[in-house]
Scaffold this active site. Sequence first.
Site, PDB file in Angstrom:
ATOM      1  N   CYS A  83       0.822  -1.216   0.000  1.00  0.00           N
ATOM      2  CA  CYS A  83       0.000   0.000   0.000  1.00  0.00           C
ATOM      3  C   CYS A  83       0.853   1.262   0.000  1.00  0.00           C
ATOM      4  O   CYS A  83       0.323   2.369  -0.074  1.00  0.00           O
ATOM      5  CB  CYS A  83      -0.991  -0.014   1.153  1.00  0.00           C
ATOM      6  SG  CYS A  83      -2.333  -1.201   0.851  1.00  0.00           S
ATOM      7  N   HIS A 333      -9.745   3.946  -1.854  1.00  0.00           N
ATOM      8  CA  HIS A 333      -8.395   3.381  -1.722  1.00  0.00           C
ATOM      9  C   HIS A 333      -8.118   2.322  -2.786  1.00  0.00           C
ATOM     10  O   HIS A 333      -8.151   1.132  -2.510  1.00  0.00           O
ATOM     11  CB  HIS A 333      -8.255   2.790  -0.308  1.00  0.00           C
ATOM     12  CG  HIS A 333      -6.932   2.185  -0.007  1.00  0.00           C
ATOM     13  ND1 HIS A 333      -5.731   2.639  -0.536  1.00  0.00           N
ATOM     14  CD2 HIS A 333      -6.595   1.132   0.794  1.00  0.00           C
ATOM     15  CE1 HIS A 333      -4.735   1.888  -0.070  1.00  0.00           C
ATOM     16  NE2 HIS A 333      -5.231   0.959   0.722  1.00  0.00           N
TER      17      HIS A 333
END
Lengths: 386, 439
Positions: A83, A333
């Site tokens: 991430c 996201h």
Amino acid sequence: MRRVAVVGAGMTAFGEHFGLGIKDLVPMAVSEMATHVDKGLDRADIQAAWFGELTTTDGFPTGILADTCGLLDIPVTRVENACATGNDAVRNAMFAVASGAFDVVLVVGADKVRESSARATFWEWAGLTRDMAWDYPLGLVAPANFALHVARYLHESPATREHLAMVAVKNHRHAVPNPKAQLRYEITVEQALNAPVVVEPFRLFDCTPQSDGAAALLLVGEDVVDRYTDRPVWVRGVGLGLDRVMHQHKRDMTTFPPTVKAARAAYAMAGLGPADIDVAEVHDCFTGVELISYEDLGFAERFGAYKLIEDGTTTVGGSKPVNPSGGLKAKGHPPGATGVAQCVELFEQLRGEAANQVDGARTALAHNIGGPTAVSAVTILSSDRG
Amino acid sequence: MVALVALGTYLPPWGSARGRVAGPDEDALTLGVAAARAALAAAGLASPAGTADLEAVETAAAVGVRRVVFVTRELPLLVGGNAAALLAGIGLAADVAVVEQVGGAPAVLDALAGAAPGTLVVAADAPQAGQPAGAAAALVGPDDTAGPAGWVGVELVGRVVRSLPVHSQAVGEPAIRDYSDARLERERGVGVAVERLELAEKPVVAAGLAAKQAAALCAGSPPALPTLGASSALFAIAALHELGSGGVVLAAEQASATAVRVDGPPAAVRRDEPAPLAPEKVTRTPGPDIAISLPAYERAFDAKLRWEAGRCDACGTLALPPRRRCLACGSEAGWTLAPLPRSGEVYTAVTVHVPVPGMPTPYSLAIVELDGGVDVRALVKVTGARPGSARIGDRGRLVLRRVAVRSGVPDYGYALFPDTPAGSVAGEAATGTTEGAAR
């Protein structure tokens, strides 16, 4: 090293883009970026590209970027760092320009999470981050990876589930004016506290949605900045930090050492400290992660993060607004895009053009953590050349 | 005559006084392993809690168990083998012979009465819905004089093998078929079988039978047994301990029966029988098979199923899982497997409520700080407790469970069995452990 500036930024809206594939989202973000270059961009000027993408849905990632954006004559490098992919792509591109190797480079981040069946997604993504024999079969869904930290954090610090809820309320409110955000509605603390449990202690509104999207930045060397804009945003510092990959090997789970290391590196390069940051985009995939990150980034003292959310410090209008875009929590996201999109938001903030503008912002910080908690990337941007 | 040295029993913590059910992470193998470890503990050879007993596993291997006979009708794998997981879970060396046998209560008494010295008979029931689950194990001494807690003799009295398949399941059939004629089963099945045994004295305990039928066949009022299948035969012998006497033990199944004479009350019996909790309601979400990498499975197998860490050859630091480069000194010179403590304290814990394809939800995960100052933490699932009930600071022991079924392969590993709030050690029955010398 040469100074490096961001002179263009753009992104797609984040959301469930069932009607758009990765081959649509990537060129959309790049084209939007190009329209935001003040003095215009001739694509032939782009000399190299870095593409942050965590998973690939339609095949070979760098080829897709080159092909779909009409950039077949330049080198394209894929960056994958869990991430932290987005801010690590920025970091790699920044060094390429700073070194003098290139004058004009493209950074793209993208991911298409809502492309496989919801039932298949969990095990596909778990395979990216887990030890196949030891951790994978435990059913360590993404929220559980972070919940293991936050449960211990809530045990040791004065923070409570109410403080987690307040983070969700803040970021939802911030997302309302942002046309690119996925969840543009307000919620209350009561709604957050009473929502269905996902992974205790996280309830529905403590968690980021699953998102598709892409974001793009144009980075140029200081010698050529004037060709593109009179209002550049300077990349003042970048940092990357790592930690042991297995949770059982992390001694103190109330902190994320990768963030501490990445921030230390970025602050040192910029010659700045936490007090200099006017606005930040902080990795809030789960509400508790934003709280812990306040401490790791130096915005709060150890176990003091709850005070910042309690007294409004990190709300737009407070002294250190965090996630004016809505954050991962409400903006969305798509992992590869997330870090790049944070820099898109901060580019707009530092030029006074943001949808949810922080008054007088001159220096900003973007932060990712992932892997699930074994890598962090931090980028510091400023309207001051430094 | 064989020398019965010790008995161990295990009941899953789910169900009621009327019968236990296996948890979603239990199968015949994990039940059998729990009972086998209880038997070794009763013989003074292993501690299920393992608290300060790092050498327990090695001791068990050294005791002279040379053969394991595993009797069940629910072998987890028909092709692929259960033996290695069974030995690893029990803590026996990989050169011990394993017989995997499909059978019920009479088969277990046959296996015991005919056992070679150094045999561990493990019987497990993890049946389809409606039948009670449990497991028991019996350790036969390496010779007829040995045994730390003494021994009792077990001798075959008689055996009748007949066919009346009122319950049947052919290969490939998904479930047991029932002929549904209880009187036929009682009279022409068990009734005739027992008649033909021509027992000189009435049994004191009868396995494999409903309580009423057992009472009709036995002298006095025989103890109720928690299971009806393979394990019931050893639960019957264990019951002699509480009865305080020896006697004839009968095991029946449909139309067959075996009787043995036990020449005194077994002295070393350990019961791992936690108080029952009402079964947890679970949500099962269909989805694609959970992937497995067999190279990764094979590399992890010994450490993962034997609960062992890699001990750095240079500085002695333990690593779970074992790893090439030492966590402490950075040596890459090598490591040796070393047993880990089987108890610890919760450092952090979470509970997954969101549906996860292929896994019954909800379930709890915990990071456990192991006891004994070994400075090792383990990331494990929680078992034997309500999801969400294990809290930071709670204590428990590590037990073998089927962590997942991956593409049809049972993936065994350790889970945290939290101590019950009142008791000191999870899973110890209120009646407790009784070990002592009989002779």
